[in-house]
Design an enzyme around this catalytic site. Structure first.
Site, PDB file in Angstrom:
ATOM      1  N   SER A 132       2.062   1.300 -10.505  1.00 45.51           N
ATOM      2  CA  SER A 132       1.136   1.017  -9.606  1.00 45.51           C
ATOM      3  C   SER A 132      -0.156   1.694  -9.806  1.00 45.51           C
ATOM      4  O   SER A 132      -1.108   1.461  -9.373  1.00 45.51           O
ATOM      5  CB  SER A 132       1.540   1.639  -8.189  1.00 45.51           C
ATOM      6  N   ILE A 157       5.461  -9.770 -15.029  1.00 47.39           N
ATOM      7  CA  ILE A 157       4.416 -10.727 -14.709  1.00 47.39           C
ATOM      8  C   ILE A 157       5.229 -11.981 -14.599  1.00 47.39           C
ATOM      9  O   ILE A 157       5.691 -12.705 -15.345  1.00 47.39           O
ATOM     10  CB  ILE A 157       3.551 -11.070 -15.964  1.00 47.39           C
ATOM     11  N   ARG A 270      31.935 -16.784  15.207  1.00 47.42           N
ATOM     12  CA  ARG A 270      33.226 -15.619  14.497  1.00 47.42           C
ATOM     13  C   ARG A 270      33.533 -15.018  15.905  1.00 47.42           C
ATOM     14  O   ARG A 270      33.079 -14.554  16.546  1.00 47.42           O
ATOM     15  CB  ARG A 270      32.599 -14.634  13.573  1.00 47.42           C
ATOM     16  N   GLU A 365       3.938  -5.590  -5.727  1.00 40.93           N
ATOM     17  CA  GLU A 365       2.526  -5.584  -5.306  1.00 40.93           C
ATOM     18  C   GLU A 365       1.970  -4.275  -4.875  1.00 40.93           C
ATOM     19  O   GLU A 365       1.435  -4.348  -3.946  1.00 40.93           O
ATOM     20  CB  GLU A 365       2.287  -6.672  -4.171  1.00 40.93           C
TER      21      GLU A 365
END
Length: 387
Positions: A132, A157, A270, A365
């Site tokens: 980062s 990438i 369930r 990101e």
């Protein structure tokens, strides 16, 4: 206008994508996922639907949608398979960069073909030793006549093999102080000296490739520079990452929503101890908390989208949305496994996929740890959290 802030026309498009996901994606996603198969057919349908042109206005495309609409489309795709949302995220960021900062020639060259998906784009930021910390990058581009000569490497990438255009973040002035003033974006295409070396193995996010790139005296014309002035790439990319982080947050919404919907369905079907398991307080509490976190995350995402579309600086809002939505998706996915019990650990059920996909949004990101640093910096600078 719809309650979520989009027009009726945009809402119809979101519904069109939702129908595509329910009809074409969800029935085949497990087979594609576990075979780690690239979703060629789904990508082609996304092109025809116009998903790759959502950020591209006339005259280059059919018209850009609001960022809120873009986020909701992303959510629908990720609800079906997070990898599909990942296959169009970086493309949109690059389209926004070219639209906002590119020359007239760059817009005319790339945007019409990007709008149709004929040309797909990705961005190359992360480096093996940087993560980062983008200002610590080592990839350089020096001028040699009418070309840049690029040397360096990038990693993680997405869509690197199948994207014809790469927005490459690199240093055109390695000696600049502070470092960000020497960073530029080059719009590069594949050629000699540009190698996609390998696909990285991943916990989740299957089907779509994440690659290592290497540049060895790779030559690209000086007209590849985004815009006309070197040294502006860092600020340009930070603006692009605002919509990128909104997109990642929207991916988290899709994964969280899928996990919640599956859990609600299973909890009604369930039965244990003579009643549906949602009636057991512990399971009911999980479901209530999952729905509340998901709704809160969606509102943060839509708020960030509105701020971005208003032309405001939206790194605080996009960062908050990304942090909260990704952490919420991770918790919702874990709770979905708990609700499904042993079936939640089985590859025959989708919830184990949600649990493997959710961590990507936490680290992708810009990690959430870095995002929190950015958030607090903005809080101090702005001096207020009032909307």
């Amino acid at each position: 206008m719809q309650m979520n802030g989009i027009s009726d026309e945009e809402a119809s498009f979101v519904e069109l994508v939702r129908d595509f996901v329910d009809r074409d994606v969800r029935p085949s996603v497990n087979e594609l996922e576990h075979a780690n198969t690239y979703p060629e057919q789904a990508i082609e349908t996304m092109k025809k639907l116009g998903v790759y042109g959502l950020a591209i206005p006339e005259p280059w495309g059919e018209g850009a949608v609001s960022t809120a609409c873009y986020a909701l489309v992303t959510e629908e795709l990720a609800r079906g398979w997070m990898s599909l949302a990942g296959a169009m995220g970086g493309h949109t960021v690059v389209a926004k960069l070219i639209l906002e900062y590119g020359t007239a020639e760059q817009r005319d060259r790339y945007l019409p073909r990007m709008a149709t998906g004929e040309v797909r784009a990705t961005m190359a930021l992360t480096e093996p030793g940087g993560g980062s910390d983008l200002q610590a990058m080592r990839t350089t581009a020096r001028t040699d006549g009418e070309h840049y000569v690029v040397n360096g490497s990038k990693t993680w990438i997405s869509n690197a093999r199948r994207s014809q255009l790469v927005a490459l973040l690199c240093k055109t002035d390695p000696s600049a102080e502070p470092a960000h003033r020497g960073i530029s974006i080059l719009l590069v295409e594949h050629g000699p000296g540009f190698t996609v070396s390998r696909d990285l193995p991943k916990l989740g996010y299957k089907g779509v490739e994440s690659c290592e790139l290497s540049f060895d005296d790779f030559r690209t014309p000086t007209t590849s520079l985004l815009g006309t002035v070197e040294g502006r790439g860092f600020g340009q990319m930070m603006r692009g990452l605002e919509v990128g982080r909104i997109q990642v947050a929207a991916r988290a919404l899709g994964v969280g929503r899928a996990a919640l919907e599956d859990s609600l369905r299973y909890a009604q079907e369930r039965e244990t101890f003579g009643k549906p398991i949602w009636q057991h307080q512990s399971i009911g509490n999980y479901l209530a908390d999952m729905a509340t976190k998901l709704q809160a995350a969606r509102q943060l995402v839509l708020y960030a989208a509105r701020c971005y579309d208003a032309g405001q600086r939206a790194d605080l809002e996009a960062g908050m949305a990304k942090v909260f939505a990704s952490e919420a998706a991770m918790q919702i996915a874990l709770d979905a496994v708990r609700i499904h019990g042993g079936y939640g650990y089985s590859t025959e059920f989708d919830v184990e996929r949600y649990f493997r996909d959710a961590p990507l949004m936490i680290v992708g990101e810009g990690t959430n740890e870095v995002q929190r640093n950015l958030i607090v910096r903005q809080l101090i600078q702005r001096g207020s959290v009032a909307p």
